[in-house]
Structure formats: structure tokens, C-alpha cells
Design a protein around this motif. Sequence first.
Motif, mmCIF file in Angstrom:
data_model
loop_
_atom_site.group_PDB
_atom_site.id
_atom_site.type_symbol
_atom_site.label_atom_id
_atom_site.label_comp_id
_atom_site.label_asym_id
_atom_site.label_seq_id
_atom_site.Cartn_x
_atom_site.Cartn_y
_atom_site.Cartn_z
ATOM 1 N N GLY A 20 61.695 -10.491 75.616
ATOM 2 C CA GLY A 20 62.114 -11.796 75.141
ATOM 3 C C GLY A 20 61.239 -12.976 75.505
ATOM 4 N N ARG A 21 60.131 -12.723 76.222
ATOM 5 C CA ARG A 21 59.271 -13.840 76.636
ATOM 6 C C ARG A 21 57.806 -13.455 76.531
ATOM 7 N NH1 ARG A 21 60.707 -15.889 82.493
ATOM 8 N NH2 ARG A 21 59.497 -17.692 81.786
ATOM 9 N N ASP A 22 56.966 -14.479 76.485
ATOM 10 C CA ASP A 22 55.534 -14.233 76.581
ATOM 11 C C ASP A 22 55.246 -13.593 77.938
ATOM 12 O OD1 ASP A 22 52.610 -14.905 77.231
ATOM 13 O OD2 ASP A 22 52.753 -15.597 75.165
ATOM 14 N N THR A 23 54.397 -12.583 77.931
ATOM 15 C CA THR A 23 54.074 -11.889 79.179
ATOM 16 C C THR A 23 53.499 -12.846 80.228
ATOM 17 O OG1 THR A 23 53.651 -9.828 77.988
ATOM 18 C CG2 THR A 23 52.701 -10.024 80.178
ATOM 19 N N LEU A 24 52.701 -13.817 79.784
ATOM 20 C CA LEU A 24 52.113 -14.758 80.742
ATOM 21 C C LEU A 24 53.170 -15.666 81.360
ATOM 22 C CD1 LEU A 24 48.726 -15.727 79.048
ATOM 23 C CD2 LEU A 24 49.289 -13.813 80.554
ATOM 24 N N ALA A 25 54.254 -15.928 80.630
ATOM 25 C CA ALA A 25 55.345 -16.707 81.206
ATOM 26 C C ALA A 25 56.012 -15.916 82.336
ATOM 27 C CB ALA A 25 56.363 -17.070 80.129
ATOM 28 N N TRP A 26 56.213 -14.616 82.102
ATOM 29 C CA TRP A 26 56.750 -13.773 83.169
ATOM 30 C C TRP A 26 55.823 -13.785 84.387
ATOM 31 C CZ3 TRP A 26 61.535 -12.545 83.351
ATOM 32 C CH2 TRP A 26 62.266 -12.144 82.222
ATOM 33 N N LEU A 27 54.525 -13.595 84.136
ATOM 34 C CA LEU A 27 53.580 -13.515 85.252
ATOM 35 C C LEU A 27 53.521 -14.813 86.046
ATOM 36 C CD1 LEU A 27 50.664 -11.501 83.590
ATOM 37 C CD2 LEU A 27 52.368 -10.680 85.222
ATOM 38 N N GLU A 28 53.621 -15.938 85.347
ATOM 39 C CA GLU A 28 53.632 -17.210 86.079
ATOM 40 C C GLU A 28 54.886 -17.328 86.927
ATOM 41 O OE1 GLU A 28 53.557 -21.924 85.064
ATOM 42 O OE2 GLU A 28 51.766 -20.695 84.934
ATOM 43 N N GLU A 29 56.043 -16.992 86.358
ATOM 44 C CA GLU A 29 57.289 -17.073 87.114
ATOM 45 C C GLU A 29 57.269 -16.121 88.312
ATOM 46 O OE1 GLU A 29 61.919 -15.977 86.215
ATOM 47 O OE2 GLU A 29 60.881 -17.241 84.754
ATOM 48 N N MET A 30 56.576 -15.013 88.175
ATOM 49 C CA MET A 30 56.485 -14.030 89.251
ATOM 50 C C MET A 30 55.462 -14.410 90.312
ATOM 51 S SD MET A 30 56.646 -10.797 86.617
ATOM 52 C CE MET A 30 56.007 -9.565 87.752
ATOM 53 N N GLY A 31 54.745 -15.516 90.096
ATOM 54 C CA GLY A 31 53.798 -16.002 91.097
ATOM 55 C C GLY A 31 52.406 -15.427 90.988
ATOM 56 N N HIS A 32 52.111 -14.739 89.876
ATOM 57 C CA HIS A 32 50.794 -14.110 89.763
ATOM 58 C C HIS A 32 49.672 -15.149 89.726
ATOM 59 C CE1 HIS A 32 48.288 -10.570 88.935
ATOM 60 N NE2 HIS A 32 47.580 -11.373 88.171
ATOM 61 N N TYR A 33 49.921 -16.279 89.092
ATOM 62 C CA TYR A 33 48.884 -17.302 89.006
ATOM 63 C C TYR A 33 48.598 -17.963 90.356
ATOM 64 C CZ TYR A 33 48.626 -17.195 83.909
ATOM 65 O OH TYR A 33 48.405 -16.812 82.612
ATOM 66 N N ASP A 34 49.504 -17.795 91.290
ATOM 67 C CA ASP A 34 49.331 -18.401 92.613
ATOM 68 C C ASP A 34 48.705 -17.444 93.618
ATOM 69 O OD1 ASP A 34 50.589 -20.724 91.700
ATOM 70 O OD2 ASP A 34 52.576 -19.940 92.196
#
Length: 432
Positions: free
Chosen positions: A207-221
Amino acid sequence: MSDGHVGVAVIGGGQAGLSMSWHLRQSGTDHVVFERDRVGHEWRDRRWDSFCLVTPNWQCRLPGYIYSGDDPDGFMAGSEVVTFLEKYAASFDPPLREGVQVSRLRRSANTFELLTSDGRVTADQVVIATGGYHRPAMPRLAEKFPRGIVQVHSSQYRNAEQLPDGDVLVVGTGQSGCQIAEDLHLAGRRVHLAVGSAPRAARRYRGRDTLAWLEEMGHYDKNVHEFGDADEVRLRANHYMTGRGGGRDIDLRLFATQGMQLYGRLLSVDDTNVQFGDDLARNLDNADAVAEGIKNAIDAYVERAGLDAPEEARYEPVWTPGVPMPSLDLSALGTVVWATGFHRDHRWIEVPVFDGRGYPTHDRGVTSCPGLYFLGLPWQHTWGSGRFAGVARDAEHLAGQIARARRRQVTDGVSWLAGTPTETYPDLEWAA
């Protein structure tokens, strides 16, 4: 800038250099931004016509300026990225000098000397914000192709119409290679694709863009040094997907069912044939495994956080390679598109802050030479460092380092030494 001297010279007027300038403006720091071409040059002149961002628009957030359009989940086209950057620059009027190239940078006593196309400039501190993609990487194998076959690098490709008649061989399956192969395929060209080891990711999942999931999961940090080998991480290819048509997966197996010819890694060229490796199946399987691994991580996060996210069936391969095709007859080939990336080119920097492979040694952009910084490098600090998503945070960090250096400027004339900034000047907290 007066008398050819400036407090801070920022080299590069893309999103990194402009982000740095915004922070320096906020602090009232005397600075100049040198841009060899004009704002948005990379997005304007080195992208194909159908190019669009792979990252969603809501991730376009620079200091003091975020995407405010009506399609936050969409993907800006190249021309829209240029407009975004031009409007950003206009929003705070940086001291920008377009059309000025810096061809030499060296340390002299307690200042830096810059040789520019507009004359000599000195600076107390310098931020190199030219990114990490400078010279198109053309393998020596390109010299083996017959002269009658047109060869272009991905940075030169614009559309299928610019290429002569005949089949097209695309070499490389990172983001550019896959998207260019798709562009040619949709234009009705017969495409041969040499598939490498780049990973892929699903565009959307549950239901979401994969990158939105990854950001919420802290991958970008996640700090690059949290990985086992930071140098290896910085060399990894990005996952291929596309923002075209509102965003979708790039499924090379599906292309194969539609007539695209897939091969393993390009090995050699002789007078009549191109030779490929037998690793096609392995490369496709590994790319799928990465995509499914990301989904596994999302599933675990959803369960751990107790989120209500729709279930989604997993990917099933729609095509499997048969006996590997070891060669391609050159007689039908009209063009080779080399999607083989870029080399860094820091030969103009005459300050010894590079490792044996020519990569700038730094701690979150702070080099061992006091007053010299890098900004906008891929994986400089996190996954988002070289992207719109994370460059603002890195610029803010360096702005603090610059301010601290100005307050505690070394005035005793002692030359800087090799080593990390904290080893050389531990009391100055260069890398704090």
C-alpha cells in the motif's frame, strides 16, 4: 567578496552547493558559490528526455525550501527538477557566480588559493560540492567495437530518435541502464541488454511506496559506518526502479517476454561478435532476492509496529533464462549505450586529502586539512547524503563546522598535518 578574497568558497551550484549557501546566508558568513555552468546543469544537460526522479517528490526538501506542489507522491521530470532548483536559488538569492570554473585548488600558508576562469581567488575555507559523478566511465572495451557502430554514454543519450537504425546494445543495469533500456524498448527499438549485478527494488509494497517504508524504518538515517565496510557500501549500485508513468517496477524478466534480449555481463568483442558471461540467471536471481529481502524487512517492521497494512502477494518470476546466449552478432547492431557510471575527477584539487583510490578521506565531509570540506558525495554520511533527501542535514552539519573553525581559527602559522581532523587538532573539535 572583495580584493579577490572570500571567507568561504563553495564550489558547485547544484543542490549541495545551494544548500550550503543557504546555511551560510543564515549565519551571515561571507561566501561565494562558483558554478561552472548554471544552476540545474546536471539535470538539464546530462539526462535523457523521459528522465524523472526515482525518489518521490516529498523527499525533495532543501534547507528552507521543500516541495509544495500538488503531487507529493509523484516523481518530477528532469525539467521540473531544474525549475525546482532555480526557484530555490531565487528564494534566498545566493552569492552565485555562474559560468565560472575552478580549475585549481591548493593550500597556501593559512589560506586556500583557487584558480578560476575569472581569475585568482583566495579563501579561508572551501566546500567542494561537486558531487561524485564527474567523468563518464567508458571501459577500454569500447575501443574494440567497429567504427561503424555508434557509441554513446548514458549522459549523452536523449531519446531513441537520436540513434541510427539498427539494434541497440545497452551495457549496465543500474538505474540509468535499466531506464534507458526501457525507454528504447517502449520506442519500439530492438534492445539487447547486458545485465550486471545491480540490485532492484519494488516500487510499491503493501500500500505504500517502498522508499516511504524505508524512510519510516530509519534506513535513510543509517550511518555508513554502521556497515561492515564503508568503502564497499559507497561503491554499491543503487536499486533499479523508475518514477516513469507515476512510478513502477522495472522487471527485466517481463521485458524478456516482450522481446528484449538479455545477456550476462559483457566480456569481450572481436571482429564479428560480442561475448557475454554465463551469469545472467544468477544476476537476475540476486536482484530479485534483494527486492524480496526489502519486502521481508517491511513485513517485519509492520508486524513489530502493529500497523494495519494490506497484505500483498509476493513476486513470481515471469521468465527464466534458458541456455545462456554467449554472443551477439555485430552485423545487426547500430548503437552501444554505455550505462557504466562515472569516475570521480578531483585532479584539480592539489591538497593531499585522498586515499589510494582517489576517494576524499573525510569524517562526515570534514577532511584532515582544516577548512576543507566535501558535501553531496554518495553515502557521505547516510544513504540520503547524495540525494535531495539528506543533503540538507549534511549541509547543516558542515555549517556548524565552518562556524566553529571561524571562531577558533589557528593563527600561529603551524602547518596542518596528515591524519584525521581530530588527530591533528583535537582541541578544535573539527569532527564533533
